[in-house]
Design an enzyme around this catalytic site. Structure first.
Site, PDB file in Angstrom:
ATOM      1  N   LYS A 112      -2.432 -11.144  -9.899  1.00 23.89           N
ATOM      2  CA  LYS A 112      -1.279 -11.883  -9.353  1.00 23.89           C
ATOM      3  C   LYS A 112      -0.574 -12.647 -10.480  1.00 23.89           C
ATOM      4  O   LYS A 112       0.649 -12.718 -10.515  1.00 23.89           O
ATOM      5  CB  LYS A 112      -1.722 -12.857  -8.259  1.00 23.89           C
ATOM      6  CG  LYS A 112      -2.302 -12.159  -7.042  1.00 23.89           C
ATOM      7  CD  LYS A 112      -1.488 -12.386  -5.802  1.00 23.89           C
ATOM      8  CE  LYS A 112      -1.745 -11.385  -4.689  1.00 23.89           C
ATOM      9  NZ  LYS A 112      -3.119 -11.054  -4.383  1.00 23.89           N
ATOM     10  N   LYS A 209      -0.843   2.517  -6.741  1.00 23.08           N
ATOM     11  CA  LYS A 209      -1.577   2.212  -5.513  1.00 23.08           C
ATOM     12  C   LYS A 209      -0.600   1.761  -4.420  1.00 23.08           C
ATOM     13  O   LYS A 209       0.298   0.963  -4.690  1.00 23.08           O
ATOM     14  CB  LYS A 209      -2.570   1.073  -5.811  1.00 23.08           C
ATOM     15  CG  LYS A 209      -3.359   0.642  -4.607  1.00 23.08           C
ATOM     16  CD  LYS A 209      -4.004  -0.726  -4.778  1.00 23.08           C
ATOM     17  CE  LYS A 209      -4.276  -1.285  -3.394  1.00 23.08           C
ATOM     18  NZ  LYS A 209      -4.625  -2.636  -3.267  1.00 23.08           N
ATOM     19  N   LYS A 212       1.756  -3.392  -0.082  1.00 20.69           N
ATOM     20  CA  LYS A 212       2.997  -4.020   0.384  1.00 20.69           C
ATOM     21  C   LYS A 212       3.658  -4.812  -0.744  1.00 20.69           C
ATOM     22  O   LYS A 212       4.867  -4.917  -0.799  1.00 20.69           O
ATOM     23  CB  LYS A 212       2.780  -4.874   1.618  1.00 20.69           C
ATOM     24  CG  LYS A 212       1.771  -5.973   1.439  1.00 20.69           C
ATOM     25  CD  LYS A 212       1.409  -6.587   2.776  1.00 20.69           C
ATOM     26  CE  LYS A 212       0.122  -7.370   2.662  1.00 20.69           C
ATOM     27  NZ  LYS A 212      -1.061  -6.651   3.127  1.00 20.69           N
TER      28      LYS A 212
HETATM   29  P1  ADP Z   1      -1.905  -4.643   0.284  1.00 21.26           P
HETATM   30  O1  ADP Z   1      -2.338  -4.127  -1.059  1.00 21.26           O
HETATM   31  O2  ADP Z   1      -0.811  -3.830   0.877  1.00 21.26           O
HETATM   32  O3  ADP Z   1      -1.580  -6.119   0.231  1.00 21.26           O
HETATM   33  P2  ADP Z   1      -4.343  -5.484   1.537  1.00 21.26           P
HETATM   34  O4  ADP Z   1      -4.754  -6.072   0.228  1.00 21.26           O
HETATM   35  O5  ADP Z   1      -3.972  -6.412   2.638  1.00 21.26           O
HETATM   36  O6  ADP Z   1      -3.147  -4.472   1.254  1.00 21.26           O
HETATM   37  O7  ADP Z   1      -5.463  -4.477   1.995  1.00 21.26           O
HETATM   38  C1  ADP Z   1      -6.124  -4.448   3.256  1.00 21.26           C
HETATM   39  C2  ADP Z   1      -7.230  -3.413   3.231  1.00 21.26           C
HETATM   40  O8  ADP Z   1      -6.689  -2.115   2.987  1.00 21.26           O
HETATM   41  C3  ADP Z   1      -8.267  -3.619   2.118  1.00 21.26           C
HETATM   42  O9  ADP Z   1      -9.547  -3.196   2.566  1.00 21.26           O
HETATM   43  C4  ADP Z   1      -7.782  -2.747   1.006  1.00 21.26           C
HETATM   44  O10 ADP Z   1      -8.788  -2.400   0.111  1.00 21.26           O
HETATM   45  C5  ADP Z   1      -7.235  -1.567   1.797  1.00 21.26           C
HETATM   46  N1  ADP Z   1      -6.132  -0.959   1.057  1.00 21.26           N
HETATM   47  C6  ADP Z   1      -4.912  -1.486   0.847  1.00 21.26           C
HETATM   48  N2  ADP Z   1      -4.144  -0.659   0.131  1.00 21.26           N
HETATM   49  C7  ADP Z   1      -4.908   0.421  -0.143  1.00 21.26           C
HETATM   50  C8  ADP Z   1      -4.691   1.643  -0.849  1.00 21.26           C
HETATM   51  N3  ADP Z   1      -3.526   1.920  -1.426  1.00 21.26           N
HETATM   52  N4  ADP Z   1      -5.698   2.534  -0.920  1.00 21.26           N
HETATM   53  C9  ADP Z   1      -6.888   2.276  -0.347  1.00 21.26           C
HETATM   54  N5  ADP Z   1      -7.159   1.159   0.353  1.00 21.26           N
HETATM   55  C10 ADP Z   1      -6.196   0.228   0.446  1.00 21.26           C
END
Ligand code: ADP
Ligand code: TRP
Length: 343
Positions: A112, A209, A212
């Protein structure tokens, strides 16, 4: 004893394919295998959502998404993190054994600062892994299904649980955390992560990856038009339609592999690798295939979502019942913790 499975998803935005294939699909499978607890991490979301109405709305939408995608409130315990007061209590108590140096080198935090241009980070962001460790340890969790990006958080959780156990349980043996030989079990159970390799990282539209925060998602519950636009904007290279296409570093190819049923993917794969007919072998064609696959795969969940969004009272009822169940699991653990530290 059945395995206790726990995981959470932050309510900090709309859910996307990465959340589904990286997390929620696994949640749905695992609820058949043990005692599953799933929650909406709306306290964690406060580190990024600073508007009360939006925070409330996203918490609700995330709950609806879980239910629509197949998390069954009868088989598993579905709840809101903020409904469990024991969480913030444990978070503080655990904080007293957490080395700041661990938090300083946390990947999520450093990412971050380095990649999102946050120059004056808040304490909540810094302390995020401590709250996550509390989430896990509070329910005596055995298994924590997560994406690859969360692996370090699980390592921290085990380290801090071990440190706490060693600090507060006289005769605790870190080699024997359940106290089978020493008869001195730890206050905390040591959890393990479960990371599925084949879908460990779902690529976004730009090949990074899917996240959001990178603005590269394909959403699960956005309106049809928006989903179509997202799918049409998946990045491709300049290989002409009639030529064989490379399979490495191609988000479109990887997404087809995830979303299409195996047989449909096998046919698409063949066409992708051979080239030939420009009508059925160009990237435009494959994007249409992805859109059809998406509709087939998520159509029923999208329909359930639309129904549940219109029944907030029912969703609230389910969440309150879930919180009661979760607090039942938490009660003996928090009692052990309080006794151990002298509260
Ligand atoms: P973001 O990266 O969109 O903010 P989060 O961090 O809220 O998503 O992720 C919520 C869950 O989804 C976690 O368990 C995370 O590891 C999984 N996750 C999020 N993005 C991915 C991705 N691109 N591939 C695999 N798992 C993901
Ligand atoms: N940090 C997790 C994520 O961004 C969400 C989360 C919070 C979580 N608490 C948890 C996941 C406990 C598993 C267990 O995805």
């Amino acid at each position: 004893m059945p395995q206790r499975i726990l995981s959470g998803v932050q309510s900090s935005g709309r859910l996307h394919l990465g959340n589904y294939y990286g997390a929620i699909r696994e949640f749905v499978r695992l609820q058949e295998e043990g005692e599953a607890l799933y929650f909406i991490a709306n306290l964690h979301a406060l580190t990024s959502v600073r508007d009360a109405a939006l925070a409330r709305q996203l918490t609700f939408e995330t709950a609806v998404a879980f239910l629509a995608l197949g998390v069954d409130p009868v088989k598993s315990t579905l709840f809101r993190q903020s409904d469990i007061p024991e969480i913030t209590e444990l978070y503080w108590i655990l904080g007293s054994v957490v080395p700041i140096s661990n938090l300083e080198r946390a990947h999520s935090y450093r990412d971050k600062l380095e990649n999102k241009g946050i120059t004056n980070p808040e304490f909540g962001l810094f302390a995020y892994p401590v709250l996550m460790a509390a989430d896990i340890l509070l329910y005596d969790s055995d298994v924590v299904p997560v994406g690859k990006d969360q692996k370090q958080h699980l390592e921290f959780t085990r380290d801090w649980a071990t440190k706490f156990n060693a600090q507060y349980v006289p005769g605790y043996d870190a080699q024997d955390p359940r106290g089978e030989r020493s008869k001195r079990p730890g206050v905390f159970k040591l959890p393990v992560e479960r990371i599925r390799d084949e879908t460990a990282v779902v690529p976004g539209r730009d090949g990074q990856k899917m996240s959001k925060s990178y603005g590269n998602t394909i959403d699960l519950f956005a309106p049809d038009k928006e989903v179509e636009k997202q799918i049409k904007s998946v990045k491709t290279d300049s290989t002409p339609p009639d030529q064989p296409k490379p399979v490495e570093n191609q988000p479109l190819y990887q997404l087809l592999k995830l979303v299409l049923p195996p047989e449909a993917f096998a046919a698409a794969d063949q066409a992708w690798r051979t080239g030939g007919d420009p009508k059925t072998n160009g990237y435009g064609y494959f994007k249409n295939l992805l859109l059809e696959g998406y509709q087939q795969q998520f159509g029923p969940a999208r329909k359930r979502y639309a129904e549940l969004v219109n029944d907030p009272a029912e969703v609230e009822r389910l969440l309150e019942a879930g919180a009661q169940k979760a607090r039942g699991y938490a009660a003996p653990v928090i009692a052990r913790v309080r006794a151990a530290v002298g509260l």
